[in-house]
Design a protein around this motif. Structure first.
Motif, PDB file in Angstrom:
ATOM      1  N   VAL A 126       0.800  -1.324   0.043  1.00  0.00           N
ATOM      2  CA  VAL A 126      -0.139  -0.144   0.006  1.00  0.00           C
ATOM      3  C   VAL A 126       0.732   1.383   0.141  1.00  0.00           C
ATOM      4  CG1 VAL A 126      -1.864  -1.097   1.173  1.00  0.00           C
ATOM      5  CG2 VAL A 126      -0.261   0.019   2.639  1.00  0.00           C
ATOM      6  N   ARG A 127       2.078   1.160   0.060  1.00  0.00           N
ATOM      7  CA  ARG A 127       3.093   2.243   0.136  1.00  0.00           C
ATOM      8  C   ARG A 127       2.835   3.445  -1.025  1.00  0.00           C
ATOM      9  NH1 ARG A 127       7.132   4.163  -2.346  1.00  0.00           N
ATOM     10  NH2 ARG A 127       8.245   5.687  -1.653  1.00  0.00           N
ATOM     11  N   GLU A 128       2.926   2.742  -2.415  1.00  0.00           N
ATOM     12  CA  GLU A 128       2.767   3.485  -3.549  1.00  0.00           C
ATOM     13  C   GLU A 128       1.481   4.312  -3.647  1.00  0.00           C
ATOM     14  OE1 GLU A 128       3.324   3.390  -8.403  1.00  0.00           O
ATOM     15  OE2 GLU A 128       4.053   1.716  -7.107  1.00  0.00           O
ATOM     16  N   PRO A 129       0.035   3.490  -3.493  1.00  0.00           N
ATOM     17  CA  PRO A 129      -0.957   4.269  -3.520  1.00  0.00           C
ATOM     18  C   PRO A 129      -1.183   5.192  -2.447  1.00  0.00           C
ATOM     19  CG  PRO A 129      -1.370   1.799  -2.807  1.00  0.00           C
ATOM     20  CD  PRO A 129       0.124   1.860  -3.372  1.00  0.00           C
ATOM     21  N   LEU A 130      -0.530   4.984  -1.220  1.00  0.00           N
ATOM     22  CA  LEU A 130      -0.802   5.768  -0.011  1.00  0.00           C
ATOM     23  C   LEU A 130      -0.122   7.128  -0.259  1.00  0.00           C
ATOM     24  CD1 LEU A 130      -2.464   5.923   2.476  1.00  0.00           C
ATOM     25  CD2 LEU A 130      -0.441   4.960   3.626  1.00  0.00           C
ATOM     26  N   VAL A 131       1.294   6.873  -0.769  1.00  0.00           N
ATOM     27  CA  VAL A 131       1.897   8.401  -1.181  1.00  0.00           C
ATOM     28  C   VAL A 131       1.217   9.052  -2.061  1.00  0.00           C
ATOM     29  CG1 VAL A 131       4.103   9.081  -2.390  1.00  0.00           C
ATOM     30  CG2 VAL A 131       4.013   7.029  -0.551  1.00  0.00           C
ATOM     31  N   GLN A 132       0.538   8.293  -3.436  1.00  0.00           N
ATOM     32  CA  GLN A 132      -0.115   9.052  -4.384  1.00  0.00           C
ATOM     33  C   GLN A 132      -1.366   9.849  -3.709  1.00  0.00           C
ATOM     34  OE1 GLN A 132      -0.885   5.976  -7.254  1.00  0.00           O
ATOM     35  NE2 GLN A 132       0.883   6.052  -8.226  1.00  0.00           N
ATOM     36  N   ALA A 133      -2.201   9.074  -2.742  1.00  0.00           N
ATOM     37  CA  ALA A 133      -3.079   9.515  -2.383  1.00  0.00           C
ATOM     38  C   ALA A 133      -2.641  11.052  -1.815  1.00  0.00           C
ATOM     39  CB  ALA A 133      -3.969   8.625  -1.339  1.00  0.00           C
ATOM     40  N   LEU A 134      -1.818  10.750  -0.686  1.00  0.00           N
ATOM     41  CA  LEU A 134      -1.163  12.027   0.185  1.00  0.00           C
ATOM     42  C   LEU A 134      -0.706  13.259  -0.914  1.00  0.00           C
ATOM     43  CD1 LEU A 134      -0.440  13.164   2.779  1.00  0.00           C
ATOM     44  CD2 LEU A 134       1.944  12.034   2.711  1.00  0.00           C
ATOM     45  N   THR A 135      -0.154  12.794  -1.878  1.00  0.00           N
ATOM     46  CA  THR A 135       0.178  13.749  -2.897  1.00  0.00           C
ATOM     47  C   THR A 135      -0.889  14.501  -3.392  1.00  0.00           C
ATOM     48  OG1 THR A 135       2.048  12.541  -3.279  1.00  0.00           O
ATOM     49  CG2 THR A 135       1.459  14.429  -5.035  1.00  0.00           C
ATOM     50  N   ARG A 136      -2.004  13.956  -3.771  1.00  0.00           N
ATOM     51  CA  ARG A 136      -3.196  14.528  -4.240  1.00  0.00           C
ATOM     52  C   ARG A 136      -3.959  15.508  -3.440  1.00  0.00           C
ATOM     53  NH1 ARG A 136      -5.119   8.887  -7.411  1.00  0.00           N
ATOM     54  NH2 ARG A 136      -3.349   9.154  -9.246  1.00  0.00           N
ATOM     55  N   ALA A 137      -3.859  14.743  -2.027  1.00  0.00           N
ATOM     56  CA  ALA A 137      -4.546  15.349  -0.813  1.00  0.00           C
ATOM     57  C   ALA A 137      -3.681  16.915  -0.528  1.00  0.00           C
ATOM     58  CB  ALA A 137      -4.714  14.831   0.231  1.00  0.00           C
ATOM     59  N   LEU A 138      -2.375  16.818  -0.590  1.00  0.00           N
ATOM     60  CA  LEU A 138      -1.595  18.061  -0.510  1.00  0.00           C
ATOM     61  C   LEU A 138      -1.961  18.887  -1.528  1.00  0.00           C
ATOM     62  CD1 LEU A 138       1.766  16.454   0.759  1.00  0.00           C
ATOM     63  CD2 LEU A 138       0.343  17.970   2.175  1.00  0.00           C
ATOM     64  N   GLY A 139      -2.047  18.503  -2.833  1.00  0.00           N
ATOM     65  CA  GLY A 139      -2.214  19.428  -3.879  1.00  0.00           C
ATOM     66  C   GLY A 139      -3.649  20.138  -3.670  1.00  0.00           C
ATOM     67  N   ALA A 140      -4.618  19.313  -3.281  1.00  0.00           N
ATOM     68  CA  ALA A 140      -5.931  19.909  -3.097  1.00  0.00           C
ATOM     69  C   ALA A 140      -6.054  20.979  -1.707  1.00  0.00           C
ATOM     70  CB  ALA A 140      -6.917  19.015  -2.982  1.00  0.00           C
ATOM     71  N   TRP A 141      -5.355  20.527  -0.990  1.00  0.00           N
ATOM     72  CA  TRP A 141      -5.076  21.400   0.351  1.00  0.00           C
ATOM     73  C   TRP A 141      -4.372  22.789   0.161  1.00  0.00           C
ATOM     74  CZ3 TRP A 141      -0.287  21.911   3.201  1.00  0.00           C
ATOM     75  CH2 TRP A 141      -0.465  22.555   4.128  1.00  0.00           C
ATOM     76  N   ASP A 142      -3.454  22.393  -0.821  1.00  0.00           N
ATOM     77  CA  ASP A 142      -2.436  23.534  -0.986  1.00  0.00           C
ATOM     78  C   ASP A 142      -3.267  24.484  -1.869  1.00  0.00           C
ATOM     79  OD1 ASP A 142       0.120  25.239  -0.882  1.00  0.00           O
ATOM     80  OD2 ASP A 142       0.261  24.824  -2.770  1.00  0.00           O
ATOM     81  N   GLY A 143      -4.086  24.086  -2.876  1.00  0.00           N
ATOM     82  CA  GLY A 143      -4.847  24.857  -3.762  1.00  0.00           C
ATOM     83  C   GLY A 143      -6.035  25.817  -3.076  1.00  0.00           C
ATOM     84  N   MET A 144      -6.564  25.232  -1.923  1.00  0.00           N
ATOM     85  CA  MET A 144      -7.590  25.903  -1.301  1.00  0.00           C
ATOM     86  C   MET A 144      -6.890  26.919  -0.513  1.00  0.00           C
ATOM     87  SD  MET A 144     -10.267  24.354   1.727  1.00  0.00           S
ATOM     88  CE  MET A 144     -11.194  25.519   2.598  1.00  0.00           C
ATOM     89  N   ARG A 145      -5.695  26.686   0.114  1.00  0.00           N
ATOM     90  CA  ARG A 145      -5.070  27.700   0.665  1.00  0.00           C
ATOM     91  C   ARG A 145      -4.536  28.800  -0.355  1.00  0.00           C
ATOM     92  NH1 ARG A 145      -0.286  26.720   4.214  1.00  0.00           N
ATOM     93  NH2 ARG A 145       0.642  25.615   2.477  1.00  0.00           N
ATOM     94  N   SER A 146      -4.204  28.771  -1.404  1.00  0.00           N
ATOM     95  CA  SER A 146      -3.642  29.429  -2.311  1.00  0.00           C
ATOM     96  C   SER A 146      -4.974  30.552  -2.781  1.00  0.00           C
ATOM     97  CB  SER A 146      -3.243  28.725  -3.686  1.00  0.00           C
ATOM     98  OG  SER A 146      -2.175  28.230  -3.349  1.00  0.00           O
ATOM     99  N   ASP A 147      -6.156  29.921  -3.003  1.00  0.00           N
ATOM    100  CA  ASP A 147      -7.115  30.666  -2.954  1.00  0.00           C
ATOM    101  C   ASP A 147      -7.569  31.533  -1.886  1.00  0.00           C
ATOM    102  OD1 ASP A 147      -7.736  29.520  -5.493  1.00  0.00           O
ATOM    103  OD2 ASP A 147      -9.180  27.869  -4.661  1.00  0.00           O
ATOM    104  N   GLU A 148      -7.441  31.298  -0.825  1.00  0.00           N
ATOM    105  CA  GLU A 148      -7.706  32.094   0.361  1.00  0.00           C
ATOM    106  C   GLU A 148      -6.560  32.974   0.541  1.00  0.00           C
ATOM    107  OE1 GLU A 148      -7.816  31.810   5.419  1.00  0.00           O
ATOM    108  OE2 GLU A 148      -7.792  29.870   4.126  1.00  0.00           O
ATOM    109  N   GLY A 149      -5.497  32.516   0.190  1.00  0.00           N
ATOM    110  CA  GLY A 149      -4.352  33.744   0.098  1.00  0.00           C
ATOM    111  C   GLY A 149      -4.443  34.613  -0.553  1.00  0.00           C
ATOM    112  N   GLY A 150      -4.833  34.332  -1.996  1.00  0.00           N
ATOM    113  CA  GLY A 150      -5.403  35.500  -2.917  1.00  0.00           C
ATOM    114  C   GLY A 150      -6.108  36.437  -2.165  1.00  0.00           C
ATOM    115  N   HIS A 151      -7.437  36.044  -1.671  1.00  0.00           N
ATOM    116  CA  HIS A 151      -8.096  36.971  -0.955  1.00  0.00           C
ATOM    117  C   HIS A 151      -7.582  37.868   0.089  1.00  0.00           C
ATOM    118  CE1 HIS A 151     -11.689  35.574  -3.412  1.00  0.00           C
ATOM    119  NE2 HIS A 151     -11.437  34.383  -3.018  1.00  0.00           N
TER     120      HIS A 151
END
Length: 289
Positions: A126-151
């Motif tokens: 499960v290491r590889e899919p778990l790392v992939q899931a974490l990478t995608r979660a970090l991307g979505a999380w950072d995108g939300m923070r970037s939107d808030e940061g722009g405002h």
């Protein structure tokens, strides 16, 4: 900075899901939750999260599910314990004269009869899919923070523009302060009936000393420099929350000095308005990484 992100990755056997949520905090605090059988992956996953976090309290929830249609043995009935409960119930019923039979649904409620077995996951699988899931979660999380940061950036820029206008007003009024003091001094002398010439050396010295004590040109120059630094921080892609917080302390100190120096109602009002805006900015900056 607050944010949320979710990521998922699948294999033929597993579904790996990672959810990340964060709230504001001055220090960096990462809380990582993993199934017990996957604790060997904690260090790698934590390193990946901390590389994306400057500060704040970040919670990371990792889950693994089996995609098999059934998982036999995940619920186990301890037959020996069940028989012991049944025997004890029969003896108690006989003693009390209770003829009601023991139902299976009642038996299953007793402690120890049912054991839910947690599935053990192989970290290598499960290491590889778990790392992939974490990478995608970090991307979505950072995108939300970037939107808030722009405002947030736009709000801070508007407040900084207002502070600049107030400083320009301070500089304009400050130039009038010595002449206004001269007029007030002349009026007081006339009202007191003192026939002193306004060109008298003692009066000129008094006016010069007052002008020196009330001069705020240095403070205004430093404020303009601080504002330029603020512009640089807002344009930076690096974590700047702490630097901005320190800079705001310096800006607040300059306004305090101006307020104590200038003997003028309009300057005092402008200083109060500026300090109010600085406090609002400081509240917002607590959301900046």
């Amino acid at each position: 900075m607050t944010g949320f992100g979710r990521g998922e990755a699948n294999t033929a056997k597993h579904r790996c899901t990672v959810e990340i949520s964060s709230v504001n905090r001055k220090q960096k605090d990462v809380l990582l939750s993993l199934p017990r059988s996957l604790q060997a992956l904690e260090s790698e996953l934590r390193t990946q999260v901390e590389a994306s976090v400057g500060r704040g309290r970040v919670q990371v929830q990792c889950q693994v599910e089996s995609l098999a249609e059934s998982r036999p043995g995940s619920i186990r009935i301890d037959q020996e314990v069940a028989r012991d409960y049944s025997t004890a119930y029969t003896q108690a019923a006989s003693l009390l004269g209770d003829q009601a039979p023991l139902r299976a649904a009642d038996l299953l409620r007793y402690a120890g009869v049912i054991t839910v077995e947690t599935e053990d996951w192989d970290p290598a699988e499960v290491r590889e899919p778990l790392v992939q899931a974490l990478t995608r979660a970090l991307g979505a999380w950072d995108g939300m923070r970037s939107d808030e940061g722009g405002h947030l950036r736009r709000d801070l820029q508007e407040r900084l523009t207002l502070l600049r206008k107030l400083v320009a007003r301070l500089a304009e009024v400050a130039e009038e302060v010595p002449a206004r003091y001269r007029q007030q001094l002349r009026k007081r002398l006339e009202e007191a009936g003192l026939p002193l010439d306004l060109d008298d050396e003692r009066l000129l010295k008094e006016i010069a000393l007052f002008a020196e004590r009330s001069d705020i040109s240095e403070e205004i120059t430093r404020l303009e420099s601080h504002f330029q630094q603020f512009d640089g921080f807002l344009a930076s892609a690096d974590p700047v929350g702490r630097q901005i917080d320190f800079l705001l302390q310096e800006i607040h100190r300059e306004y305090n000095t101006i307020g104590s120096k200038a003997n003028h109602a309009q300057i005092a009002q402008a200083v109060v308005a500026a300090k109010t805006e600085v406090e609002k900015i400081r509240e917002q900056v607590q959301n900046v990484e």
